[in-house]
Motif scaffolding. Sequence first.
Motif, PDB file in Angstrom:
ATOM      1  N   UNK A  17       0.809  -1.226   0.000  1.00  0.00           N
ATOM      2  CA  UNK A  17       0.000   0.000   0.000  1.00  0.00           C
ATOM      3  C   UNK A  17       0.837   1.269   0.000  1.00  0.00           C
ATOM      4  N   UNK A  18       2.127   1.170   0.283  1.00  0.00           N
ATOM      5  CA  UNK A  18       2.968   2.366   0.338  1.00  0.00           C
ATOM      6  C   UNK A  18       3.615   2.704  -1.000  1.00  0.00           C
ATOM      7  N   UNK A  19       3.463   1.833  -1.987  1.00  0.00           N
ATOM      8  CA  UNK A  19       4.048   2.121  -3.298  1.00  0.00           C
ATOM      9  C   UNK A  19       3.295   3.249  -3.981  1.00  0.00           C
ATOM     10  N   UNK A  20       4.041   4.135  -4.596  1.00  0.00           N
ATOM     11  CA  UNK A  20       3.452   5.179  -5.427  1.00  0.00           C
ATOM     12  C   UNK A  20       3.863   4.919  -6.865  1.00  0.00           C
ATOM     13  N   UNK A  21       3.154   5.482  -7.832  1.00  0.00           N
ATOM     14  CA  UNK A  21       3.472   5.192  -9.226  1.00  0.00           C
ATOM     15  C   UNK A  21       4.888   5.621  -9.619  1.00  0.00           C
ATOM     16  N   UNK A  22       5.501   4.789 -10.428  1.00  0.00           N
ATOM     17  CA  UNK A  22       6.770   5.140 -11.050  1.00  0.00           C
ATOM     18  C   UNK A  22       6.457   5.735 -12.424  1.00  0.00           C
ATOM     19  N   UNK A  23       7.457   6.289 -13.051  1.00  0.00           N
ATOM     20  CA  UNK A  23       7.266   6.835 -14.396  1.00  0.00           C
ATOM     21  C   UNK A  23       6.816   5.723 -15.343  1.00  0.00           C
ATOM     22  N   UNK A  24       7.429   4.560 -15.208  1.00  0.00           N
ATOM     23  CA  UNK A  24       7.079   3.427 -16.068  1.00  0.00           C
ATOM     24  C   UNK A  24       5.629   2.995 -15.839  1.00  0.00           C
ATOM     25  N   UNK A  25       5.190   2.966 -14.555  1.00  0.00           N
ATOM     26  CA  UNK A  25       3.791   2.624 -14.259  1.00  0.00           C
ATOM     27  C   UNK A  25       2.851   3.578 -14.997  1.00  0.00           C
ATOM     28  N   UNK A  26       3.136   4.864 -14.893  1.00  0.00           N
ATOM     29  CA  UNK A  26       2.296   5.874 -15.557  1.00  0.00           C
ATOM     30  C   UNK A  26       2.294   5.694 -17.069  1.00  0.00           C
ATOM     31  N   UNK A  27       3.468   5.382 -17.632  1.00  0.00           N
ATOM     32  CA  UNK A  27       3.542   5.158 -19.081  1.00  0.00           C
ATOM     33  C   UNK A  27       2.615   4.028 -19.511  1.00  0.00           C
ATOM     34  N   UNK A  28       2.675   2.911 -18.802  1.00  0.00           N
ATOM     35  CA  UNK A  28       1.849   1.772 -19.193  1.00  0.00           C
ATOM     36  C   UNK A  28       0.361   2.055 -19.017  1.00  0.00           C
ATOM     37  N   UNK A  29      -0.004   2.671 -17.905  1.00  0.00           N
ATOM     38  CA  UNK A  29      -1.429   2.966 -17.688  1.00  0.00           C
ATOM     39  C   UNK A  29      -1.917   3.996 -18.700  1.00  0.00           C
ATOM     40  N   UNK A 140      -2.502  16.955 -12.364  1.00  0.00           N
ATOM     41  CA  UNK A 140      -2.217  15.854 -13.279  1.00  0.00           C
ATOM     42  C   UNK A 140      -2.451  14.501 -12.611  1.00  0.00           C
ATOM     43  N   UNK A 141      -3.133  13.584 -13.304  1.00  0.00           N
ATOM     44  CA  UNK A 141      -3.259  12.236 -12.752  1.00  0.00           C
ATOM     45  C   UNK A 141      -1.965  11.439 -12.891  1.00  0.00           C
ATOM     46  N   UNK A 142      -1.048  11.923 -13.726  1.00  0.00           N
ATOM     47  CA  UNK A 142       0.137  11.158 -14.110  1.00  0.00           C
ATOM     48  C   UNK A 142       1.359  11.502 -13.262  1.00  0.00           C
ATOM     49  N   UNK A 143       1.137  11.633 -11.944  1.00  0.00           N
ATOM     50  CA  UNK A 143       2.243  11.925 -11.039  1.00  0.00           C
ATOM     51  C   UNK A 143       3.034  10.654 -10.755  1.00  0.00           C
ATOM     52  N   UNK A 144       4.348  10.821 -10.651  1.00  0.00           N
ATOM     53  CA  UNK A 144       5.202   9.683 -10.329  1.00  0.00           C
ATOM     54  C   UNK A 144       6.415  10.151  -9.535  1.00  0.00           C
ATOM     55  N   UNK A 145       6.999   9.214  -8.833  1.00  0.00           N
ATOM     56  CA  UNK A 145       8.217   9.495  -8.075  1.00  0.00           C
ATOM     57  C   UNK A 145       9.415   9.162  -8.960  1.00  0.00           C
ATOM     58  N   UNK A 146      10.477   9.925  -8.806  1.00  0.00           N
ATOM     59  CA  UNK A 146      11.651   9.730  -9.667  1.00  0.00           C
ATOM     60  C   UNK A 146      12.772   8.945  -8.988  1.00  0.00           C
ATOM     61  N   UNK A 147      12.448   8.234  -7.918  1.00  0.00           N
ATOM     62  CA  UNK A 147      13.493   7.543  -7.170  1.00  0.00           C
ATOM     63  C   UNK A 147      13.830   6.166  -7.701  1.00  0.00           C
ATOM     64  N   UNK A 148      13.105   5.658  -8.610  1.00  0.00           N
ATOM     65  CA  UNK A 148      13.405   4.330  -9.126  1.00  0.00           C
ATOM     66  C   UNK A 148      12.146   3.583  -9.492  1.00  0.00           C
ATOM     67  N   UNK A 149      12.322   2.302  -9.755  1.00  0.00           N
ATOM     68  CA  UNK A 149      11.219   1.484 -10.241  1.00  0.00           C
ATOM     69  C   UNK A 149      10.127   1.319  -9.204  1.00  0.00           C
ATOM     70  N   UNK A 150      10.499   1.101  -7.932  1.00  0.00           N
ATOM     71  CA  UNK A 150       9.490   0.968  -6.889  1.00  0.00           C
ATOM     72  C   UNK A 150       9.758   2.007  -5.818  1.00  0.00           C
ATOM     73  N   UNK A 151       8.906   2.981  -5.754  1.00  0.00           N
ATOM     74  CA  UNK A 151       9.047   4.073  -4.796  1.00  0.00           C
ATOM     75  C   UNK A 151       7.995   3.944  -3.715  1.00  0.00           C
ATOM     76  N   UNK A 152       8.448   4.083  -2.483  1.00  0.00           N
ATOM     77  CA  UNK A 152       7.530   4.024  -1.350  1.00  0.00           C
ATOM     78  C   UNK A 152       7.428   5.412  -0.745  1.00  0.00           C
ATOM     79  N   UNK A 153       6.218   5.815  -0.459  1.00  0.00           N
ATOM     80  CA  UNK A 153       5.999   7.147   0.085  1.00  0.00           C
ATOM     81  C   UNK A 153       6.705   7.300   1.432  1.00  0.00           C
ATOM     82  N   UNK A 154       6.821   6.230   2.168  1.00  0.00           N
ATOM     83  CA  UNK A 154       7.494   6.299   3.472  1.00  0.00           C
ATOM     84  C   UNK A 154       8.993   6.584   3.334  1.00  0.00           C
ATOM     85  N   UNK A 155       9.552   6.386   2.148  1.00  0.00           N
ATOM     86  CA  UNK A 155      10.975   6.658   1.909  1.00  0.00           C
ATOM     87  C   UNK A 155      11.225   8.097   1.485  1.00  0.00           C
TER      88      UNK A 155
END
Length: 184
Positions: A17-29, A140-155
């Motif tokens: 539940x702590x994962x936020x979208x990555x750039x790649x996730x947004x691209x695919x969706x 924008x609905x297409x927000x993503x974190x730039x920290x890597x493939x799997x970004x956790x909001x807690x990080x």
Amino acid sequence: AVKSHVRHIYTRWENDATLVPSKRDCHYILTFVLIKTGWNEAVALNIDSEDYLRPHMGDPDRHVLHAIKVRAGGTEQIHVGQNKEEWSPGNLVKKVIERSEPLRALLRKQLEEVEQQTKGQWQSDAQTLVIAQLKQTIRSPWLHATTGFTSKIEDYDPSDPGWKVKKLTDRCLGAKAFTGKVTM
């Protein structure tokens, strides 16, 4: 193949539940939304997370996804979808907005801080630009974190220059990092 990738993204999100979208996730969706709606990238990128889904006037089991096509003089583009269909474009957008809400909350906090700093003062052009960019990004609905493939909001670490919140843009879609080719 794109649906398979989106299904994998959803599975990762359901398992953490702590994962936020990555750039790649947004691209695919986004790609899946484009396939399902027939819209072009500019229209889909212009979906407003604060006003994107409306109930269908004649059928309570349907919804209307809408966005503004700026290059066509601000005309509204719509797509009618089924409420119960997991893969309807409206539900895809709804899911990515829900998952990116923690990122949106960080941006709202930044916006509030900038507005507090300039409250009662005349804003410089740079401050006005920062405020406008934050407001536009928040929508924008297409927000993503730039920290890597799997970004956790807690990080999230505001002092880490590599941890940023961005949105997909037309420049992102033309980037070499995402060719549109799906590999298994």
